[in-house]
Design a protein around this motif. Sequence first.
Motif, mmCIF file in Angstrom:
data_model
loop_
_atom_site.group_PDB
_atom_site.id
_atom_site.type_symbol
_atom_site.label_atom_id
_atom_site.label_comp_id
_atom_site.label_asym_id
_atom_site.label_seq_id
_atom_site.Cartn_x
_atom_site.Cartn_y
_atom_site.Cartn_z
ATOM 1 N N LEU A 140 0.838 -1.199 0.000
ATOM 2 C CA LEU A 140 0.000 0.000 0.000
ATOM 3 C C LEU A 140 0.872 1.247 0.000
ATOM 4 O O LEU A 140 1.904 1.294 0.676
ATOM 5 C CB LEU A 140 -0.917 0.023 1.224
ATOM 6 N N VAL A 141 0.453 2.269 -0.737
ATOM 7 C CA VAL A 141 1.227 3.512 -0.853
ATOM 8 C C VAL A 141 0.297 4.702 -0.657
ATOM 9 O O VAL A 141 -0.783 4.778 -1.262
ATOM 10 C CB VAL A 141 1.899 3.621 -2.238
ATOM 11 N N ARG A 142 0.720 5.645 0.191
ATOM 12 C CA ARG A 142 -0.033 6.900 0.371
ATOM 13 C C ARG A 142 0.917 7.968 0.898
ATOM 14 O O ARG A 142 1.547 7.807 1.943
ATOM 15 C CB ARG A 142 -1.200 6.727 1.351
ATOM 16 N N GLY A 143 1.018 9.071 0.174
ATOM 17 C CA GLY A 143 1.790 10.218 0.637
ATOM 18 C C GLY A 143 3.226 9.907 1.003
ATOM 19 O O GLY A 143 3.756 10.480 1.949
ATOM 20 N N GLY A 144 3.866 8.990 0.274
ATOM 21 C CA GLY A 144 5.251 8.652 0.557
ATOM 22 C C GLY A 144 5.421 7.541 1.580
ATOM 23 O O GLY A 144 6.508 6.996 1.735
ATOM 24 N N LYS A 145 4.346 7.194 2.302
ATOM 25 C CA LYS A 145 4.410 6.100 3.269
ATOM 26 C C LYS A 145 4.041 4.789 2.582
ATOM 27 O O LYS A 145 3.270 4.764 1.629
ATOM 28 C CB LYS A 145 3.459 6.347 4.442
ATOM 29 N N MET A 146 4.613 3.699 3.081
ATOM 30 C CA MET A 146 4.354 2.384 2.543
ATOM 31 C C MET A 146 3.926 1.428 3.641
ATOM 32 O O MET A 146 4.400 1.522 4.773
ATOM 33 C CB MET A 146 5.613 1.812 1.869
ATOM 34 N N ARG A 147 3.028 0.512 3.292
ATOM 35 C CA ARG A 147 2.648 -0.570 4.202
ATOM 36 C C ARG A 147 2.690 -1.874 3.415
ATOM 37 O O ARG A 147 2.105 -1.954 2.327
ATOM 38 C CB ARG A 147 1.257 -0.362 4.796
ATOM 39 N N VAL A 148 3.389 -2.853 3.937
ATOM 40 C CA VAL A 148 3.497 -4.158 3.290
ATOM 41 C C VAL A 148 2.871 -5.186 4.214
ATOM 42 O O VAL A 148 3.271 -5.319 5.373
ATOM 43 C CB VAL A 148 4.969 -4.523 3.008
ATOM 44 N N THR A 149 1.866 -5.905 3.704
ATOM 45 C CA THR A 149 1.203 -6.956 4.466
ATOM 46 C C THR A 149 1.433 -8.275 3.754
ATOM 47 O O THR A 149 1.194 -8.389 2.552
ATOM 48 C CB THR A 149 -0.309 -6.690 4.585
ATOM 49 N N MET A 150 1.911 -9.264 4.500
ATOM 50 C CA MET A 150 2.255 -10.548 3.911
ATOM 51 C C MET A 150 1.240 -11.588 4.328
ATOM 52 O O MET A 150 0.932 -11.742 5.509
ATOM 53 C CB MET A 150 3.665 -10.964 4.348
ATOM 54 N N GLY A 151 0.721 -12.331 3.332
ATOM 55 C CA GLY A 151 -0.266 -13.363 3.610
ATOM 56 C C GLY A 151 0.339 -14.739 3.460
ATOM 57 O O GLY A 151 1.506 -14.950 3.741
ATOM 58 N N GLY A 152 -0.457 -15.684 2.976
ATOM 59 C CA GLY A 152 0.036 -17.032 2.761
ATOM 60 C C GLY A 152 0.404 -17.698 4.069
ATOM 61 O O GLY A 152 -0.150 -17.413 5.135
ATOM 62 N N PRO A 153 1.390 -18.625 4.025
ATOM 63 C CA PRO A 153 1.744 -19.389 5.223
ATOM 64 C C PRO A 153 2.347 -18.560 6.342
ATOM 65 O O PRO A 153 2.408 -18.992 7.476
ATOM 66 C CB PRO A 153 2.773 -20.406 4.689
ATOM 67 N N MET A 154 2.798 -17.326 6.032
ATOM 68 C CA MET A 154 3.390 -16.476 7.071
ATOM 69 C C MET A 154 2.447 -15.344 7.475
ATOM 70 O O MET A 154 2.877 -14.319 7.954
ATOM 71 C CB MET A 154 4.716 -15.876 6.579
ATOM 72 N N GLY A 155 1.155 -15.519 7.251
ATOM 73 C CA GLY A 155 0.202 -14.455 7.510
ATOM 74 C C GLY A 155 0.367 -13.841 8.890
ATOM 75 O O GLY A 155 0.760 -14.482 9.847
ATOM 76 N N GLY A 156 0.057 -12.557 9.008
ATOM 77 C CA GLY A 156 0.161 -11.879 10.276
ATOM 78 C C GLY A 156 1.269 -10.868 10.341
ATOM 79 O O GLY A 156 1.375 -10.137 11.314
ATOM 80 N N ALA A 157 2.126 -10.809 9.304
ATOM 81 C CA ALA A 157 3.226 -9.847 9.294
ATOM 82 C C ALA A 157 2.823 -8.615 8.499
ATOM 83 O O ALA A 157 2.344 -8.729 7.380
ATOM 84 C CB ALA A 157 4.488 -10.471 8.698
ATOM 85 N N ALA A 158 3.025 -7.451 9.088
ATOM 86 C CA ALA A 158 2.773 -6.194 8.382
ATOM 87 C C ALA A 158 3.849 -5.206 8.774
ATOM 88 O O ALA A 158 4.275 -5.172 9.932
ATOM 89 C CB ALA A 158 1.396 -5.638 8.720
ATOM 90 N N MET A 159 4.320 -4.429 7.801
ATOM 91 C CA MET A 159 5.341 -3.428 8.070
ATOM 92 C C MET A 159 4.929 -2.090 7.500
ATOM 93 O O MET A 159 4.323 -2.024 6.432
ATOM 94 C CB MET A 159 6.677 -3.862 7.486
ATOM 95 N N ILE A 160 5.258 -1.035 8.221
ATOM 96 C CA ILE A 160 4.973 0.330 7.791
ATOM 97 C C ILE A 160 6.293 1.082 7.689
ATOM 98 O O ILE A 160 7.097 1.059 8.621
ATOM 99 C CB ILE A 160 4.034 1.045 8.782
#
Length: 220
Positions: free
Chosen positions: A51-71
Amino acid sequence: MSCRGMVAGVTMAGALLAAPRLHAQAFEGSITMRMGSRGPQGAMSQVVEYLVRGGKMRVTMGGPMGGAAMIVSPTEKKLYMLLAAQNSYMEMSLPDSAADRARTAAAGADSVTVTRTGRREQVAGLTCEHVLVSSRGSATDLCLTPELGRFVNPMASLQGGALAPWQRQLGAEFPLKVTMADGSVPLEVTKVERKRLSNDLFAVPNSYTKVTMPPRRSPG
């Protein structure tokens, strides 16, 4: 999943792509990509939402490793890893861009050759150009588009945040598809949506508790 296990999984995915400089992007919306790798347990694949907004990024990982998100927040020079299962988060400082450039120069940017082929392809509704990145007798094919801005890999901060040697030779471009020399495709964008996103997606929830980041293992 433990904090250490989460970091290890995220580091594995981040190793698929080189670490670029932070760069504000005009694009706002979501980018869905499929990422894969080969390990001791065979091939692994997962869906990643970027996800991208105003220069900030958020990455959400699904699949077998679901539950990880980074901003990633360039203005704060911070990376936040959200651990939803524990209602907690970890915080890291982003590497200094000047130090990044110094490490890149030391890595030997001249040892990498970048060749624009002029060959274009439609991926996820966008046009990208195939660019060959050659090093040590092996070539990787990146199909790049300028429509999404520069790709920012937040996972790279877990590995020191060094700028890839070939990245300095390219503009603000985003890989829609990456093909390795053996024909495997570790990354391919499957969907791009231009839409307004909530600011809440790029902030740590107030209910989350800060925990200590586990130390990184030394290379080798």
